[in-house]
Scaffold this active site. Structure first.
Site, PDB file in Angstrom:
ATOM      1  N   THR A   1      38.312  48.138  33.184  1.00  0.00           N
ATOM      2  CA  THR A   1      39.230  48.433  32.846  1.00  0.00           C
ATOM      3  C   THR A   1      40.991  48.412  33.485  1.00  0.00           C
ATOM      4  OG1 THR A   1      37.704  50.424  33.391  1.00  0.00           O
ATOM      5  CG2 THR A   1      39.931  51.163  33.048  1.00  0.00           C
TER       6      THR A   1
ATOM      7  N   ALA B   1      37.537  51.646  38.792  1.00  0.00           N
ATOM      8  CA  ALA B   1      36.051  52.700  39.846  1.00  0.00           C
ATOM      9  C   ALA B   1      34.889  52.311  39.735  1.00  0.00           C
ATOM     10  CB  ALA B   1      37.108  53.949  40.469  1.00  0.00           C
TER      11      ALA B   1
ATOM     12  N   THR C   1      41.306  45.537  39.181  1.00  0.00           N
ATOM     13  CA  THR C   1      40.891  44.326  39.144  1.00  0.00           C
ATOM     14  C   THR C   1      38.908  45.370  38.317  1.00  0.00           C
ATOM     15  OG1 THR C   1      41.351  42.639  41.172  1.00  0.00           O
ATOM     16  CG2 THR C   1      39.020  42.677  39.774  1.00  0.00           C
TER      17      THR C   1
ATOM     18  N   GLU D   1      41.731  45.144  47.136  1.00  0.00           N
ATOM     19  CA  GLU D   1      41.639  46.807  46.458  1.00  0.00           C
ATOM     20  C   GLU D   1      42.843  47.416  47.404  1.00  0.00           C
ATOM     21  OE1 GLU D   1      38.962  45.606  42.713  1.00  0.00           O
ATOM     22  OE2 GLU D   1      38.451  47.428  44.253  1.00  0.00           O
TER      23      GLU D   1
ATOM     24  N   ASP E   1      44.308  50.780  39.096  1.00  0.00           N
ATOM     25  CA  ASP E   1      42.843  50.064  38.889  1.00  0.00           C
ATOM     26  C   ASP E   1      42.114  51.203  38.686  1.00  0.00           C
ATOM     27  OD1 ASP E   1      41.211  48.129  39.832  1.00  0.00           O
ATOM     28  OD2 ASP E   1      41.356  48.640  42.164  1.00  0.00           O
TER      29      ASP E   1
ATOM     30  N   LYS F   1      34.567  51.597  45.126  1.00  0.00           N
ATOM     31  CA  LYS F   1      34.606  50.358  44.475  1.00  0.00           C
ATOM     32  C   LYS F   1      33.805  48.940  44.552  1.00  0.00           C
ATOM     33  CE  LYS F   1      39.093  50.052  43.708  1.00  0.00           C
ATOM     34  NZ  LYS F   1      38.820  49.612  41.779  1.00  0.00           N
ATOM     35  N   GLY F   2      34.275  48.277  43.971  1.00  0.00           N
ATOM     36  CA  GLY F   2      33.982  46.483  44.364  1.00  0.00           C
ATOM     37  C   GLY F   2      32.677  46.793  44.153  1.00  0.00           C
ATOM     38  N   GLY F   3      32.259  46.736  42.657  1.00  0.00           N
ATOM     39  CA  GLY F   3      31.669  46.346  41.632  1.00  0.00           C
ATOM     40  C   GLY F   3      32.261  45.022  41.595  1.00  0.00           C
TER      41      GLY F   3
HETATM   42  C1  5RP Z   1      36.333  45.999  41.276  1.00  0.00           C
HETATM   43  C2  5RP Z   1      36.491  46.863  40.679  1.00  0.00           C
HETATM   44  C3  5RP Z   1      36.137  47.804  39.782  1.00  0.00           C
HETATM   45  O1  5RP Z   1      37.277  48.265  39.260  1.00  0.00           O
HETATM   46  C4  5RP Z   1      35.201  48.583  39.215  1.00  0.00           C
HETATM   47  O2  5RP Z   1      34.388  47.665  39.453  1.00  0.00           O
HETATM   48  C5  5RP Z   1      34.967  49.187  38.117  1.00  0.00           C
HETATM   49  O3  5RP Z   1      35.019  48.159  37.141  1.00  0.00           O
HETATM   50  P1  5RP Z   1      35.351  47.979  35.455  1.00  0.00           P
HETATM   51  O4  5RP Z   1      36.508  48.500  35.476  1.00  0.00           O
HETATM   52  O5  5RP Z   1      34.778  47.023  34.994  1.00  0.00           O
HETATM   53  O6  5RP Z   1      34.112  49.073  35.031  1.00  0.00           O
HETATM   54  O7  5RP Z   1      36.219  47.671  41.917  1.00  0.00           O
HETATM   55  O8  5RP Z   1      36.480  45.584  42.748  1.00  0.00           O
END
Ligand code: 5RP
Length: 262
Positions: free
Chosen positions: A36, A91, A33, A111, A89, A102-104
């Site tokens: 990226t 990060a 998610t 995940e 995924d 993770k988890g932004g």
């Molecule tokens: C979602 C996540 C994402 O992988 C993480 O936040 C990176 O996001 P992005 O690819 O938009 O920078 O952990 O819960």
């Protein structure tokens, strides 16, 4: 390639494009998610369309499920797939041991469950997310709504004896309301600045009643694919101890960008 794509987006795209080369016919693939991971879903969908690649995707959020379905990827739940060949995924941070925050994007629980149920986890990222020590990015902790303030207070109390630089915590908001995860939980972000011992912190936080999961991914990621804005790629494999370099040709991806309407 659309001219207005930022260097960071080009880097994310390049990492995603290279990572989907790890997917072969018949695989069950965990779909991450975030922005990226969304590139990765588009790149996979292109392979499904153009090469007839047969895969089953297991999404890690309702957002990813919707995107994958809309692009023609077969999607099932983890209980149907049971075990996955690979999860790809994004990060928020990764350290030299490929431990992650993770988890932004708020999807850390699904995940982590999906990545742990996979033979291999591949992280796709731009170079800005590489750190020597985790913690500059706020650490997300998913908590059940019942008694969340008590859980948050217990987390704060626990942090006093942990090797961290900052101890501020905040409930993640969505407008005027608490942000709610796909699982119906809240997220408390920990502003730690530097985490001295991520493994110990993850273990201790997971002991607190009300904490569902943390965004610390320890010993889960196998390979990181780091993209750069000029298409250069670095692949680090923590199990093999190898570093490889590659190059993505953006011109090969014109169909993906055409899908985006540019
Ligand atoms: C979602 C996540 C994402 O992988 C993480 O936040 C990176 O996001 P992005 O690819 O938009 O920078 O952990 O819960």
């Amino acid at each position: 390639m659309p001219a207005d794509l930022s260097p960071i987006d080009k880097a994310k795209f390049a990492a995603a494009k290279r990572a989907v080369d790890f997917v072969t016919d018949g695989m069950r693939v965990g779909l991450g998610t975030g922005s990226t991971a969304a590139w990765m879903v588009r790149c996979l969908a292109e392979r499904v369309r153009e090469e007839g690649l047969r895969i089953t995707g297991v999404p890690t959020s309702s957002r990813t499920a919707e995107l994958a379905r809309s692009l023609g990827i077969t999607v099932v739940g983890l209980d149907e797939a049971k075990w996955l060949d690979v999860t790809i995924d994004g990060a928020d941070e990764f350290d030299p041991q490929l431990n992650l925050i993770k988890g932004g994007g708020g999807a850390l629980l699904q995940e982590k469950i999906v990545a742990t149920a996979s033979d291999q986890m591949i992280v796709i990222t731009d170079a800005a997310k590489a750190v020597q020590q985790l913690g500059a990015f706020p650490l997300p902790v998913e908590v059940v709504p019942f008694g969340w303030q008590t859980t948050k207070a217990l987390v704060e109390e626990t942090l006093v004896s942990m090797d961290v630089l900052g101890r501020e915590t905040s409930l993640r908001m969505n407008g005027g309301n608490a942000y709610v995860t796909d699982e119906g939980n809240y997220i408390v972000d920990l502003h730690l600045n530097r985490i001295g011992n991520p493994r110990q912190l993850a273990l201790v936080l997971n002991q607190i009643p009300g904490v569902v999961e943390t965004g610390l991914f320890i010993d889960i990621c196998d390979i990181v694919v780091i993209g750069h804005g000029d298409g250069k790629i670095e692949l680090r494999d923590v199990n093999q101890g190898t570093v490889e370099h590659d190059q993505i040709n953006f011109a090969d991806a014109k169909n993906i960008f055409a899908d985006l309407g540019d």
